[in-house]
Design a protein around this motif. Structure first.
Motif, PDB file in Angstrom:
ATOM      1  N   GLY A 135      43.167  47.529  37.181  1.00  0.00           N
ATOM      2  CA  GLY A 135      42.878  47.003  38.794  1.00  0.00           C
ATOM      3  C   GLY A 135      42.789  45.411  38.705  1.00  0.00           C
ATOM      4  O   GLY A 135      42.901  44.604  39.666  1.00  0.00           O
ATOM      5  N   TYR A 136      41.880  44.903  37.523  1.00  0.00           N
ATOM      6  CA  TYR A 136      41.391  43.542  37.453  1.00  0.00           C
ATOM      7  C   TYR A 136      42.522  42.699  36.417  1.00  0.00           C
ATOM      8  O   TYR A 136      42.069  41.570  36.280  1.00  0.00           O
ATOM      9  N   ARG A 137      43.697  43.065  36.224  1.00  0.00           N
ATOM     10  CA  ARG A 137      44.292  42.561  35.038  1.00  0.00           C
ATOM     11  C   ARG A 137      44.881  40.964  35.550  1.00  0.00           C
ATOM     12  O   ARG A 137      44.716  39.882  34.854  1.00  0.00           O
ATOM     13  N   LYS A 138      45.410  40.809  36.785  1.00  0.00           N
ATOM     14  CA  LYS A 138      45.680  39.290  37.191  1.00  0.00           C
ATOM     15  C   LYS A 138      44.350  38.555  37.065  1.00  0.00           C
ATOM     16  O   LYS A 138      44.638  37.316  36.757  1.00  0.00           O
ATOM     17  N   LEU A 139      43.011  39.003  37.694  1.00  0.00           N
ATOM     18  CA  LEU A 139      41.927  38.315  37.610  1.00  0.00           C
ATOM     19  C   LEU A 139      41.565  37.977  36.014  1.00  0.00           C
ATOM     20  O   LEU A 139      41.409  36.709  35.998  1.00  0.00           O
ATOM     21  N   GLU A 140      41.658  38.764  35.269  1.00  0.00           N
ATOM     22  CA  GLU A 140      41.206  38.662  33.738  1.00  0.00           C
ATOM     23  C   GLU A 140      42.269  37.711  33.016  1.00  0.00           C
ATOM     24  O   GLU A 140      41.766  36.979  32.332  1.00  0.00           O
TER      25      GLU A 140
END
Length: 282
Positions: A135-140
């Protein structure tokens, strides 16, 4: 980015606040106004200030949030990153969730910057992987950019990466070439990367058409240098090193002449950057 981030923020606030912040409700006067600063406790690289701002505004639109240092800023201990002004209850309710996002993403950016600094002066660039928090891929992955790295494929859809298990199932070099031609015919924009853990595989892959990247998996620096020599003066395929990469080895790997070094630990085990929120006198 904003839409996916907002979903994560809503989930994070729901699990933290539940039926209500009982501490703030019973121990902080409803009319108390406050001013707070988010401060770096250690040096690092900041990422996620806009996400933290969204958290505060989601809790209370009356909060005024001033970002003092943008994403990608290198900070020393004591640096003030953002300022929040408004109802004290709302600031306290949003504090932990805002810091969780900011600390996690800044941790990724900080680790990335350490690796990127170590390969300066070489042609190698630091890459992330798909080993991200669900769920955090874009942010990370944006945090990796903030730290001076670059992004590998975002998912299974934007680059074909043929690894050892795929090669076993494929049935040989001739079949691999046929598959590349089929993919390029249907999706000419999608790049192809093949994984090699032996030099004879590198030699074979260099003869194929349509290969954009070759992943040198767990090869020694000596073998990587030989792989670079085998490619010669050709611009492509790019050579990517992976495996056994850490802060002690990354410079040696970069000096072999590879184009990219992918590091899963940028996202799967980066420690959170130590940040805190301090209330200041009116």
């Amino acid at each position: 980015m904003e839409a996916s981030a907002r979903v994560l923020i809503e989930l994070a606030l729901a699990e933290d606040i539940g039926l209500g912040d009982v501490t703030a409700s019973y121990f902080v006067p409803a009319d108390r106004q406050a001013r707070a600063m988010i401060v770096a406790r250690k040096e690092g690289v900041i990422s996620g200030v806009d996400i933290a701002q969204m958290v505060f505004k989601e809790v209370d639109v009356a909060l005024e949030v001033e970002i003092l240092l943008p994403n990608g800023s290198r900070v020393s201990e004591g640096a003030v990153i953002m300022c929040i002004t408004g109802p004290a209850r709302s600031i306290l309710t949003a504090e932990r969730t805002a810091l969780n996002f900011l600390q996690r993403l800044s941790g990724v950016a900080t680790v990335t910057a350490r690796y990127a600094d170590l390969v300066k002066g070489t042609q190698a660039r630091i890459l992330d992987t798909r080993k991200t928090t669900p769920g955090y891929r874009k942010l990370e992955k944006r945090a990796v950019l903030n730290g001076g790295g670059i992004n590998h494929r975002m998912g299974l859809y934007d680059r074909a990466m043929v690894k050892d298990n795929h090669l076993v199932a494929e049935g040989g070099i001739a079949e691999i070439q046929k598959s590349i031609h089929r993919l390029k015919a249907d999706h000419p924009e999608v790049e192809v990367e093949l994984e090699a853990d032996r030099l004879d595989q590198v030699e074979a892959f260099l003869e194929l058409e349509g290969v954009d990247h070759i992943l040198l998996d767990n090869m020694s620096p000596e073998l990587m240098r030989k792989a670079v020599a085998m490619r010669g003066d050709r611009h492509k395929p790019y050579l990517e090193a992976s495996g056994n990469v850490n802060l002690a080895t990354v410079r040696v790997i970069a000096e072999t002449g590879v184009d990219f070094i992918s590091i899963g630990s940028l996202t799967h085990s980066a420690p959170a950057l130590d940040l805190g929120m301090d209330f200041v006198a009116p």
